[in-house]
Design an enzyme around this catalytic site. Structure first.
Site, mmCIF file in Angstrom:
data_model
loop_
_atom_site.group_PDB
_atom_site.id
_atom_site.type_symbol
_atom_site.label_atom_id
_atom_site.label_comp_id
_atom_site.label_asym_id
_atom_site.label_seq_id
_atom_site.Cartn_x
_atom_site.Cartn_y
_atom_site.Cartn_z
ATOM 1 N N TYR A 1 -42.301 -20.778 10.279
ATOM 2 C CA TYR A 1 -42.446 -20.396 8.748
ATOM 3 C C TYR A 1 -43.066 -19.271 8.527
ATOM 4 C CZ TYR A 1 -40.966 -24.856 6.159
ATOM 5 O OH TYR A 1 -40.161 -25.440 5.533
ATOM 6 N N GLU B 1 -43.301 -17.972 4.749
ATOM 7 C CA GLU B 1 -43.407 -17.583 3.148
ATOM 8 C C GLU B 1 -44.264 -16.393 2.928
ATOM 9 O OE1 GLU B 1 -44.029 -21.478 1.203
ATOM 10 O OE2 GLU B 1 -41.905 -22.242 2.279
ATOM 11 N N ASP C 1 -23.039 -7.100 -7.695
ATOM 12 C CA ASP C 1 -23.006 -7.913 -6.586
ATOM 13 C C ASP C 1 -21.852 -7.391 -5.639
ATOM 14 O OD1 ASP C 1 -22.323 -9.959 -4.832
ATOM 15 O OD2 ASP C 1 -22.398 -11.743 -6.548
ATOM 16 N N THR D 1 -24.121 -10.194 0.300
ATOM 17 C CA THR D 1 -24.109 -11.091 1.240
ATOM 18 C C THR D 1 -24.195 -9.998 2.472
ATOM 19 O OG1 THR D 1 -21.676 -11.346 1.384
ATOM 20 C CG2 THR D 1 -23.062 -13.218 0.627
ATOM 21 N N LYS E 1 -19.804 -10.593 5.047
ATOM 22 C CA LYS E 1 -18.412 -10.396 4.986
ATOM 23 C C LYS E 1 -18.034 -8.865 5.569
ATOM 24 C CE LYS E 1 -18.388 -13.422 0.564
ATOM 25 N NZ LYS E 1 -19.690 -13.467 -0.125
ATOM 26 N N ARG F 1 -24.496 -14.775 8.458
ATOM 27 C CA ARG F 1 -24.432 -15.357 7.121
ATOM 28 C C ARG F 1 -25.987 -15.165 6.423
ATOM 29 N NH1 ARG F 1 -19.864 -17.857 6.774
ATOM 30 N NH2 ARG F 1 -20.256 -18.384 4.525
HETATM 31 N N1 DSN Z 1 -17.243 -17.945 -1.129
HETATM 32 C C1 DSN Z 1 -17.172 -16.322 -1.079
HETATM 33 C C2 DSN Z 1 -15.645 -16.121 -1.196
HETATM 34 O O1 DSN Z 1 -14.955 -16.351 -0.449
HETATM 35 O O2 DSN Z 1 -15.501 -14.976 -1.825
HETATM 36 C C3 DSN Z 1 -17.728 -16.010 -2.370
HETATM 37 O O3 DSN Z 1 -19.095 -16.631 -2.550
#
Ligand code: DSN
Length: 478
Positions: A64, A66, A241, A270, A273, A279
């Site tokens: 943990y 925090e 974003d 994120t 991607k 993730r």
């Molecule tokens: N689920 C993601 C996507 O496929 O674009 C976005 O959150």
């Protein structure tokens, strides 16, 4: 890294797991086999490196932590401090940001951290100031009432879901659409492109506290300099974003007006991607918002995931290597080759092409819904996802679009020739699929008819296309 080291690491890990619950070990091995065999065109997925994957399976998972680096609510966080500080340092250097917060568990979490940081920074609320001064116990019922009234119902202007925005940018069924008095900007019906004059007009009328840019299904670049000017003209905080295109920013494919970091007050992303990490999520900002952003846990986040922060540090270190820029450029080159191949074969693409990592096919041109197209492609070994197109008559469930992206196949090494072959396979499936009917004979938006021989033949060709580009060639599970 030697082939043996990676194979040994994954084999040993599976052996240990198998000793406890063999079905989990089997599922993990099956997942690798499935990923190796499928033509993965989901625009938001990728393949993280063995080093990134391995950094997640260790004792950090037990800790943990925090709080923030050097200021934790739990003892014994010295090693977590090391990896969190490293991840943040790599993120700052990679993106040229003054502050990076690497604790968010996902993109949605990163956006919630950003929303609350902006609210806390921008909304004049004496009750909130008391709460921030860690005098929560001194807040009276009247203070709490004032806090809810003052923070609630602030205005957010974001890109609409059917134009390619994300559900956290104010979509009603998401918390962002409930927390905020929300309005959307769309795209020009004729071109499918963002019309900056219309965004400026909407901002002038609506006067949002937050202007959000960024997308999950818009196949073009966004001019963040213009968006910032619009935000400034109405006193809005400008948030971007960049979850989908963070890898293209990291790899310096998106620079100048198209790099959000110098233009936005706050940037979220994120890490899994196009950035090709584990993730997770991340927030970048300047010094004005840093303090509020760092309160993400416990404001909206559960305890940080130190094992994922370790993997973020590894992946961000990888993204700082020169070969990542080459990878990022190839993602875009491949998307353009895929778009060209589809256009040449008669497909209709939203905006007529792409200048990022994704292509949005309007499958109504083939007489199909997105759901029918998605399933027919899946039957043929091609993994995509259905997606709304602007002003979609079929709504967000059935949709009229198929979104395809190139980050994953580019990681495998496929190039322009294979993208053209992929376009041929997609076109073959879509042009040979017809809408089906329900049990009562009525037209169905889900049922479809595709000759199994066509699906089998395309599946075989897709597998052949992948054969020269093995996934994780250094990993042999035996
Ligand atoms: N689920 C993601 C996507 O496929 O674009 C976005 O959150």
């Amino acid at each position: 890294m030697s082939r043996n080291a990676e194979s040994t690491a994954f084999r040993s890990a599976l052996e240990v797991v198998r000793g406890v619950e063999p079905r989990v070990a089997d599922a993990i091995a099956a997942e690798l086999a499935d990923q190796r065999e499928s033509l993965k065109l989901i625009a938001s997925e990728n393949y993280a490196s063995p080093a990134t994957l391995l950094a997640m399976g260790n004792w950090f998972s037990d800790k943990y932590a925090e709080g923030t680096v050097g200021r934790r609510f739990y003892a014994g966080c010295q090693n977590v401090d090391t990896v969190e500080a490293l991840a943040a340092e790599h993120a700052r250097e990679l993106f040229g940001a003054s502050h990076a917060y690497v604790q968010p568990h996902s993109g949605i979490d990163a956006n919630l951290v950003a929303f609350w940081a902006i609210l806390a920074d921008r909304v004049e609320s004496p009750a909130l100031r008391k709460a921030q001064a860690r005098q929560v116990n001194d807040l009276t019922e009247a203070d709490w009432f004032a806090l809810r009234r003052e923070l609630g119902n602030q205005r957010m202007l974001g890109m609409s879901l059917d134009a390619g925005g994300h559900l956290t940018h104010g979509f009603r069924p998401n918390i962002s659409g409930k927390m905020f008095d929300q309005r959307s900007y769309g795209t020009d019906p004729a071109t499918g492109l963002i019309d900056y004059d219309r965004v400026a007009e909407a901002a002038r009328e609506f006067k949002p506290l937050i202007l959000v840019a960024g997308y999950s299904a818009y196949p073009r670049k966004v001019n963040f300099r213009i968006m910032r000017e619009i935000a400034d003209s109405v006193g809005a905080t400008f948030m971007v974003d960049m979850a989908h295109f963070a890898g293209l920013v990291a790899g310096k494919v998106f620079t100048g007006d198209f790099d959000p970091v110098p233009h936005a007050h706050i940037v979220t992303t994120t890490t899994h991607k196009s950035l090709r990490g584990p993730r997770g999520g991340m927030v970048l900002c300047g010094p004005e918002l840093a303090d509020q952003v760092d309160r993400g846990c416990p404001m909206v986040l559960g305890g940080p995931l130190p094992h994922v922060m370790a993997a973020k540090a590894v992946a961000l270190a990888e993204a700082r290597r020169p070969d990542f820029a080459d990878y990022a450029q190839r993602i875009v080159d491949n998307a353009q080759a895929l778009a060209d191949g589809l256009l040449r074969r008669g497909a209709t693409l939203v905006t007529g092409g792409t200048d990022n990592h994704l292509v949005l096919i309007d499958v109504s041109g083939y007489g199909l819904t997105g759901r029918q197209a998605e399933q027919a492609l899946l039957d043929s070994g091609i993994v995509t996802n259905r997606n709304s197109v602007p002003q979609d008559p079929n709504g967000a469930w059935y949709t009229s679009g198929i979104r395809i992206g190139t980050p994953a196949l580019t990681t495998r090494g496929l190039g322009a020739a294979e993208m053209d072959a992929t376009a041929e396979l997609i076109h073959t499936v879509l042009s040979q699929t017809t809408p089906g009917t329900g049990p009562d004979g009525a037209p169905s938006k889900a049922k479809y008819v595709l000759d199994p021989a066509v699906a089998e033949s395309v599946g075989k060709q897709a597998a052949d296309l992948l054969t020269p580009f093995p996934l994780y060639p250094s990993v042999d599970l035996g």
